[in-house]
Design an enzyme around this catalytic site. Structure first.
Site, PDB file in Angstrom:
ATOM      1  N   ASN A  65      -2.181  19.063  -1.508  1.00 28.90           N
ATOM      2  CA  ASN A  65      -3.199  18.366  -0.719  1.00 28.90           C
ATOM      3  C   ASN A  65      -2.894  18.386   0.779  1.00 28.90           C
ATOM      4  O   ASN A  65      -3.759  18.728   1.594  1.00 28.90           O
ATOM      5  CB  ASN A  65      -3.318  16.917  -1.231  1.00 28.90           C
ATOM      6  CG  ASN A  65      -4.246  16.096  -0.378  1.00 28.90           C
ATOM      7  OD1 ASN A  65      -3.801  15.401   0.527  1.00 28.90           O
ATOM      8  ND2 ASN A  65      -5.538  16.183  -0.631  1.00 28.90           N
ATOM      9  N   SER A 101      -6.852   5.665   3.760  1.00 29.15           N
ATOM     10  CA  SER A 101      -6.895   4.783   2.589  1.00 29.15           C
ATOM     11  C   SER A 101      -7.280   3.367   2.999  1.00 29.15           C
ATOM     12  O   SER A 101      -8.060   2.694   2.317  1.00 29.15           O
ATOM     13  CB  SER A 101      -5.524   4.734   1.908  1.00 29.15           C
ATOM     14  OG  SER A 101      -5.327   5.855   1.078  1.00 29.15           O
ATOM     15  N   LYS A 139       5.475   3.292   8.387  1.00 30.71           N
ATOM     16  CA  LYS A 139       4.289   4.147   8.537  1.00 30.71           C
ATOM     17  C   LYS A 139       3.029   3.295   8.593  1.00 30.71           C
ATOM     18  O   LYS A 139       2.180   3.451   9.471  1.00 30.71           O
ATOM     19  CB  LYS A 139       4.225   5.110   7.353  1.00 30.71           C
ATOM     20  CG  LYS A 139       3.072   6.089   7.404  1.00 30.71           C
ATOM     21  CD  LYS A 139       2.821   6.774   6.065  1.00 30.71           C
ATOM     22  CE  LYS A 139       4.054   7.494   5.548  1.00 30.71           C
ATOM     23  NZ  LYS A 139       3.745   8.368   4.391  1.00 30.71           N
ATOM     24  N   GLN A 141       7.280   3.797   3.913  1.00 33.24           N
ATOM     25  CA  GLN A 141       5.878   3.379   3.954  1.00 33.24           C
ATOM     26  C   GLN A 141       5.687   2.097   4.774  1.00 33.24           C
ATOM     27  O   GLN A 141       4.646   1.922   5.407  1.00 33.24           O
ATOM     28  CB  GLN A 141       5.388   3.167   2.514  1.00 33.24           C
ATOM     29  CG  GLN A 141       3.884   3.229   2.332  1.00 33.24           C
ATOM     30  CD  GLN A 141       3.340   4.646   2.254  1.00 33.24           C
ATOM     31  OE1 GLN A 141       3.906   5.497   1.594  1.00 33.24           O
ATOM     32  NE2 GLN A 141       2.235   4.890   2.936  1.00 33.24           N
ATOM     33  N   ASP A 199      -0.141  10.863  -4.346  1.00 36.06           N
ATOM     34  CA  ASP A 199       1.048  11.457  -3.711  1.00 36.06           C
ATOM     35  C   ASP A 199       1.299  12.738  -4.504  1.00 36.06           C
ATOM     36  O   ASP A 199       0.385  13.223  -5.206  1.00 36.06           O
ATOM     37  CB  ASP A 199       2.249  10.500  -3.769  1.00 36.06           C
ATOM     38  CG  ASP A 199       3.393  10.945  -2.839  1.00 36.06           C
ATOM     39  OD1 ASP A 199       3.297  10.736  -1.626  1.00 36.06           O
ATOM     40  OD2 ASP A 199       4.373  11.553  -3.334  1.00 36.06           O
ATOM     41  N   LYS A 250       5.403   1.736  -3.084  1.00 39.73           N
ATOM     42  CA  LYS A 250       5.331   3.097  -3.633  1.00 39.73           C
ATOM     43  C   LYS A 250       5.590   3.028  -5.127  1.00 39.73           C
ATOM     44  O   LYS A 250       6.268   2.116  -5.594  1.00 39.73           O
ATOM     45  CB  LYS A 250       6.409   3.991  -2.991  1.00 39.73           C
ATOM     46  CG  LYS A 250       6.141   5.469  -3.147  1.00 39.73           C
ATOM     47  CD  LYS A 250       5.225   5.988  -2.063  1.00 39.73           C
ATOM     48  CE  LYS A 250       4.800   7.403  -2.275  1.00 39.73           C
ATOM     49  NZ  LYS A 250       4.109   7.940  -1.092  1.00 39.73           N
ATOM     50  N   LYS A 288       0.861  -1.186   0.000  1.00 37.11           N
ATOM     51  CA  LYS A 288       0.000   0.000   0.000  1.00 37.11           C
ATOM     52  C   LYS A 288       0.888   1.224   0.000  1.00 37.11           C
ATOM     53  O   LYS A 288       1.824   1.310   0.801  1.00 37.11           O
ATOM     54  CB  LYS A 288      -0.871  -0.009   1.281  1.00 37.11           C
ATOM     55  CG  LYS A 288      -1.841   1.160   1.364  1.00 37.11           C
ATOM     56  CD  LYS A 288      -3.114   0.877   0.611  1.00 37.11           C
ATOM     57  CE  LYS A 288      -3.921   2.123   0.291  1.00 37.11           C
ATOM     58  NZ  LYS A 288      -3.472   2.838  -0.942  1.00 37.11           N
TER      59      LYS A 288
END
Ligand code: NDP
Ligand code: 2IT
Length: 451
Positions: free
Chosen positions: A240, A383, A114, A111, A166, A126, A90
């Site tokens: 964003n 997400s 995280k 990631q 992203d 990613k 993810k």
């Protein structure tokens, strides 16, 4: 030589010319030293660190597409499926001319930890491309996205790998990619997150990274005897993450006085007007000069692009600094300026925006520092909530998703805090995040054998 140092040297040797990847690995391994040394024999025997720093799979492909003049363009694209020990890969897709394999690997590596910190079942990945959506027509963006997905669709799926947005990838790009995936694969499934609300997106996903950043910052301040209310905040970026960080900071009673983009930055003595900022950036896709032109309290400063040069926003007096643009945008001199101006907290909305030297300087000078892999985890956490809603074919209310997001961010902060205390590094949230994120992944990798 210690196991940690051996593995770091190996990473540098085997992955030449990938400085961002080296930097991300170095930061994590340094924090893990104490944990690894306590169990070095078993980790070494299982080559756990070598496996952790080596992606399970790396996909590199070309993306040919036809521009509005009929000229064929070719971009390089990547998907790095880094670690699936705790769930399907993810992570977002970055579309920016600076994208290369080393950048995608640093992002994919971050990631892993995280996603582990969110407490949800998602592995790390990613992707992206050196395609630049800026200045392209909608038709050109669609042509790129369709060609990109024509190749990428072979390797992703709702239970295998779920990309998202992203830098440079927002609702428009996700929509075009989703349409092409559905057309080729013929299935209507939650293969991407950040989708539009009319076709399986989740409420709050748009706001989630920025809102989550503020929920964690608020908790960190509270637990250290401060109140976010009344604080002066500087933010970099105006995409964003920056926009919704700004909005939530204001809702919590703080005053945000700066935003930036790759060509300049704004100081607004009256506080950033989020409605105007959204109009300029989300609707018109324009430069910040348009914000300044529409608002008399705003001063525009040209220049100082974020990456590698330091950004002018860090020279502004503030209590809290939130880097929300890109990697390595807050350098040692910026950290010195923040400390000299009395800044009490830095929380990273972007991925790895603060250099290792700047981070150390901030920590040594008593600035509360929340690393990106914790502070910006609200985006990927939401997400994962979108994936849950897609699986049960239901949509939750704004309040329900927002409530879950807030709980996740507060829990993340306490997990970092507890891990740092347990390993005698109280207040070192960088170490806390790396250790807490690592332990779950290492446990799952060990349990699943040598794969
Ligand atoms: P956007 O594309 O929406 O916005 C990026 C912002 O940063 C823009 O203002 C952009 O300016 C600026 N920027 C990007 N690259 C550079 C650069 N090299 N130099 C100067 N300015 C730059 O991206 P997001 O807001 O989504 O992402 C921002 C950061 O947050 C990234 O580090 C991303 O990885 C991270 N992040 C994003 C999440 C998400 O859900 N979107 C989740 C977690 C982290 P300009 O428009 O002029 O290029
Ligand atoms: O860096 C990140 O966490 C993101 N860009 C969001 C990833 C996601 O899958 O929502």
């Amino acid at each position: 030589m210690s196991y940690v140092d051996e593995v770091f040297n190996l990473v540098v040797e085997k992955n030449p010319a990938q400085p961002e990847f080296h930097q991300a690995v170095k930061e994590v391994l340094e924090s893990l030293r104490v944990v690894i040394e306590a169990n070095e024999e078993a980790y070494r025997r299982d080559a756990l660190l070598e496996r952790l720093v080596t992606p399970e799979r790396q996909l590199l492909f070309r993306v040919p597409w036809v521009d509005d003049k009929g000229q064929v363009q070719v971009n390089n694209a990547f998907r790095v499926q880094f670690n699936s020990a705790i769930g399907p890969y993810k992570g977002g897709l970055r579309l920016h001319p600076s994208v290369n394999l080393g950048i995608i690997k640093f992002l994919g590596f971050e990631q892993i930890f995280k996603n582990s910190l969110t407490g949800l079942p998602i592995g790390g990945g990613k992707g992206g491309s050196d395609f630049d959506p800026k200045g392209k027509s909608d038709r050109e963006v669609m042509a790129f996205c369709q060609s990109f997905m024509t190749e990428l669709n072979k390797y992703i799926g709702a239970d295998t790998d779920v990309p998202a947005g992203d830098i440079g990838t927002g609702a428009r790009e996700i929509g075009y990619m989703y349409g092409q995936y559905k057309r080729i694969r013929g299935v209507y499934e939650g293969v991407l997150t950040g989708k539009g609300l009319s076709y399986g997106g989740s409420l709050v996903r748009t706001e989630a990274t920025g809102y989550g950043l503020l929920y964690l910052t608020e908790e960190m301040l509270k637990c250290n005897g401060h109140d976010i209310k009344g604080k002066t905040v500087v933010i970099s970026g105006s995409g964003n993450v920056a926009i919704y960080a700004c909005q939530k900071a204001q809702q919590l009673g703080a005053k945000v006085v700066t935003v930036s983009d790759s060509t300049g930055w704004i100081y607004d003595s009256e506080g950033i007007d989020v409605v105007l900022l959204k109009e300029v950036k989300e609707v018109k896709r324009a430069r910040l000069t348009e914000y300044a032109a529409a608002r008399s309290s705003a001063v525009y400063h040209e220049g100082k692009s974020a990456e590698g040069a330091g950004s002018g926003v860090w020279s502004v007096k503030c209590d809290v600094a939130l880097p929300c643009a890109t990697q390595n945008e807050l350098l040692l001199d910026d950290a010195k300026a923040l400390v000299a101006n009395g800044c009490i907290a830095v929380a990273e909305g972007a991925n790895m925006p603060t250099t290792i030297e700047a981070t150390q300087y901030l920590q040594e000078n008593g600035v509360l520092f929340a690393p990106g892999k914790a502070a910006n985890a609200g985006g990927v956490a939401t997400s994962a909530l979108e994936m849950s809603q897609n699986s049960e074919r239901l949509s939750w209310t704004f309040e329900e998703v927002d409530g879950k997001l807030k709980n996740i961010m507060v829990n993340i902060f306490h997990n970092l805090d507890d891990a740092a205390k347990k390993y005698n590094m109280e207040g070192n949230y960088v170490a806390g995040a790396n250790i807490a994120g690592f332990l779950k992944v290492a446990d799952a990798m060990t349990a699943q054998g040598i794969v």
